[in-house]
Structures are given as C-alpha cells and as structure tokens.
Design a protein around this motif. Structure first.
Motif, PDB file in Angstrom:
ATOM      1  N   GLU A  46      11.146  12.096   7.730  1.00 55.32           N
ATOM      2  CA  GLU A  46      12.434  11.476   8.049  1.00 55.32           C
ATOM      3  C   GLU A  46      12.312  10.222   8.917  1.00 55.32           C
ATOM      4  O   GLU A  46      12.845   9.159   8.568  1.00 55.32           O
ATOM      5  N   ILE A  47      11.611  10.345  10.031  1.00 49.59           N
ATOM      6  CA  ILE A  47      11.601   9.261  11.025  1.00 49.59           C
ATOM      7  C   ILE A  47      10.820   8.037  10.543  1.00 49.59           C
ATOM      8  O   ILE A  47      11.315   6.901  10.633  1.00 49.59           O
ATOM      9  N   ILE A  48       9.609   8.244  10.013  1.00 45.53           N
ATOM     10  CA  ILE A  48       8.802   7.104   9.568  1.00 45.53           C
ATOM     11  C   ILE A  48       9.498   6.325   8.442  1.00 45.53           C
ATOM     12  O   ILE A  48       9.602   5.094   8.520  1.00 45.53           O
ATOM     13  N   PRO A  49      10.005   6.991   7.395  1.00 45.03           N
ATOM     14  CA  PRO A  49      10.732   6.222   6.364  1.00 45.03           C
ATOM     15  C   PRO A  49      11.923   5.446   6.939  1.00 45.03           C
ATOM     16  O   PRO A  49      12.188   4.315   6.519  1.00 45.03           O
ATOM     17  N   GLU A  50      12.611   6.053   7.902  1.00 46.55           N
ATOM     18  CA  GLU A  50      13.751   5.386   8.524  1.00 46.55           C
ATOM     19  C   GLU A  50      13.300   4.152   9.310  1.00 46.55           C
ATOM     20  O   GLU A  50      13.938   3.086   9.253  1.00 46.55           O
ATOM     21  N   LEU A  51      12.191   4.281  10.043  1.00 51.28           N
ATOM     22  CA  LEU A  51      11.654   3.145  10.805  1.00 51.28           C
ATOM     23  C   LEU A  51      11.248   2.004   9.871  1.00 51.28           C
ATOM     24  O   LEU A  51      11.512   0.832  10.148  1.00 51.28           O
ATOM     25  N   ILE A  52      10.630   2.359   8.752  1.00 55.77           N
ATOM     26  CA  ILE A  52      10.207   1.339   7.783  1.00 55.77           C
ATOM     27  C   ILE A  52      11.422   0.620   7.199  1.00 55.77           C
ATOM     28  O   ILE A  52      11.420  -0.602   7.040  1.00 55.77           O
ATOM     29  N   SER A  53      12.479   1.387   6.918  1.00 57.80           N
ATOM     30  CA  SER A  53      13.684   0.755   6.350  1.00 57.80           C
ATOM     31  C   SER A  53      14.350  -0.182   7.357  1.00 57.80           C
ATOM     32  O   SER A  53      14.954  -1.181   6.988  1.00 57.80           O
ATOM     33  N   LYS A  54      14.212   0.136   8.655  1.00 58.23           N
ATOM     34  CA  LYS A  54      14.840  -0.698   9.695  1.00 58.23           C
ATOM     35  C   LYS A  54      13.969  -1.886  10.099  1.00 58.23           C
ATOM     36  O   LYS A  54      14.464  -2.985  10.315  1.00 58.23           O
ATOM     37  N   PHE A  55      12.657  -1.648  10.209  1.00 57.89           N
ATOM     38  CA  PHE A  55      11.769  -2.653  10.818  1.00 57.89           C
ATOM     39  C   PHE A  55      10.665  -3.182   9.897  1.00 57.89           C
ATOM     40  O   PHE A  55       9.916  -4.078  10.290  1.00 57.89           O
ATOM     41  N   ARG A 100       0.445   7.893   5.060  1.00 54.96           N
ATOM     42  CA  ARG A 100       1.125   8.401   3.853  1.00 54.96           C
ATOM     43  C   ARG A 100       2.210   7.422   3.383  1.00 54.96           C
ATOM     44  O   ARG A 100       2.708   7.541   2.271  1.00 54.96           O
ATOM     45  N   HIS A 101       2.584   6.466   4.250  1.00 54.40           N
ATOM     46  CA  HIS A 101       3.670   5.535   3.947  1.00 54.40           C
ATOM     47  C   HIS A 101       3.252   4.065   3.969  1.00 54.40           C
ATOM     48  O   HIS A 101       3.919   3.235   3.356  1.00 54.40           O
ATOM     49  N   ILE A 102       2.193   3.779   4.708  1.00 53.37           N
ATOM     50  CA  ILE A 102       1.786   2.392   4.949  1.00 53.37           C
ATOM     51  C   ILE A 102       0.288   2.255   4.697  1.00 53.37           C
ATOM     52  O   ILE A 102      -0.478   3.142   5.090  1.00 53.37           O
TER      53      ILE A 102
END
Length: 258
Positions: free
Chosen positions: A85-94, A120-122
């Motif tokens: 939840e948090i990492i995808p949200e951070l990526i979408s914001k920043f 896993r995301h970057i």
C-alpha cells in the motif's frame, strides 16, 4: 562533590553528547548500573575515568547505551502494508526517485529491508536509502552486512535467495543491496535534520525516550517530511497527539504529514 546519577548524566553528555535525561531514568539507570557492576567498577566517577582510559570499554558503553535490537522485516504484517500500500502510494505521489531516511537504523537490518521491499517496485539502481544511527559501532557492523539466521527469518524466501549468501553459520547481504544505502552518524536529540523526505522510518527506538523527548523527535520528523510524506513507526509506539503535531493517521504505524 557528589558523584550521583545527575553528575553522571552530565559527565556522559560531555564525553559522548548523548543526553541521558531524554531516556526513561529508572530503566536506563538500571542498565548502566548493571554494566558498571559487570566491569567490576565502583562509583560513577570511577567508571567515567575507566571508559576515558579504555577505548574498547568506551565503545562497549555507547553500544550498550543505545540499545540495539534489530531484525529484518521486523513485525512482518507492517512490512506487508508498506510493500502493498504505502510504497505504491509514495511512487504515485513522488515518482520512483524516493528520498527515504532510516533513522536510528542500528545494524542495518531496517535500511536493507527497505531496499529489498522497494526493489519489488523500483529498479535497484534507482533506490537510495539514507541511514543514520547514534552508535558508530553498529554502523560499522551494518556496513559489513553479516547476519545470523535469526535476524533474517522474516525475509521473504525469494528475496532471501536473491540477496543473501550463506557464509558458515551467517548470511551476507549482497553488495548490490549494500550499495543502495548511505550510512552516517546522527543524534536524533542533538543534530539538525535534513528536510524534504518522502518517507522517514524510525521504529522501536523512541519507546526508551521520555514523553518530552518523543514529542521533540516527532515534531522534528514532521518538519523534515515533504508535504504528504510518510512516517513509519514501530509496533510498540504511537503518536497520541498526532493531529496537534501536524500528522494524519493512515493506520496504527503510518502517519502522513498533513
């Protein structure tokens, strides 16, 4: 002169710049008295002289004082929330060039866990974690990156296979993960804070602080976060007055700069 605990706190601050007044006194005094007795020294004044004259014992004292208990993916459910939840949200914001600070990082388990979770995301080469601790000894250990099987028990199996090499009874974190973390020395109660962080992670450390010292650190974290940045704290901690400080609560362990 009376060489009592009040005198000792001042002597320790002059020697180490660690402010013992910020820690819960009964708990910390008991720990220190135990260490002094273990070294067969009688009296706070004699112990100060003892650690001044013995470099190894000085390092032992600082290490003991800073209470280093750490493991990878500590409180696994919280890391799942971070990852899903948090990492995808951070990526979408920043975006993907996230500015992340692991404060009071101990032996490196936490910042290295952050690198693996982010991977896993970057792409790994885009990840950069800034990690700090008061204790130079644990930073030196973190840079070596050698851990027991107990320390890495919560690491997901795919990441364990990918990023660890078994060396005798221990496990070595890979150089590619180590390269993503920049370690340095920092005192949360004395040193200035950089700003503009997209996420600050500080877990299971402030439980040892007085309420006043906790508030000071939480306020400083809030100021250091970028707007809508996230603070990730430990399972034993909570920010009672989070609204007054300027946070919005996302769940029990994640707070957003309001």
């Amino acid at each position: 002169m009376v060489y009592d605990y009040e005198w000792f706190k001042t002597a320790v601050y002059n020697l180490t710049k660690i402010d013992l007044s910020a820690y819960k006194e009964k708990q910390m005094k008991r720990r220190i008295d135990t260490l002094i007795a273990k070294n067969n020294v009688v009296g706070y004044d004699k112990y100060i002289t003892f650690i001044k004259e013995n470099g190894a014992k000085f390092e032992e004292f600082v290490n003991y004082l800073t209470i280093n208990v750490s493991e990878f993916y500590r409180n696994l459910d919280q890391w799942k929330v971070l990852e899903n939840e948090i990492i995808p949200e951070l990526i979408s914001k920043f975006g993907k060039n996230l500015k992340i600070w692991s404060a009071a990082c101990s032996t490196g388990d936490e910042p290295y866990s952050l690198v693996m979770a982010l991977s896993r995301h970057i792409p790994l080469e885009q990840i950069k974690i800034y990690a700090t601790d008061l204790d130079k000894q644990v930073i030196a250990k973190a840079k070596v990156g050698l851990y027991s099987d107990k320390s890495i028990v919560n690491v997901p199996e795919d990441l364990k296979r990918k990023f660890f090499t078994k060396i005798g009874p221990s496990y070595q974190i890979s150089e590619e993960v180590k390269k993503r973390v920049e370690f340095s020395n920092h005192n949360l109660l004395k040193d200035s804070y950089r700003d503009g962080w997209h996420m600050i992670v500080c877990r299971n450390v402030l439980i040892y602080f007085t309420e006043e010292a906790k508030d000071e650190v939480f306020v400083n974290f809030q100021k250091a976060l970028a707007n809508k940045g996230i603070l990730f704290i430990g399972s034993t901690e909570q920010i009672i007055n989070y609204k007054d400080i300027g946070y919005a609560r996302k769940n029990s362990f994640f707070y957003e700069k309001a």
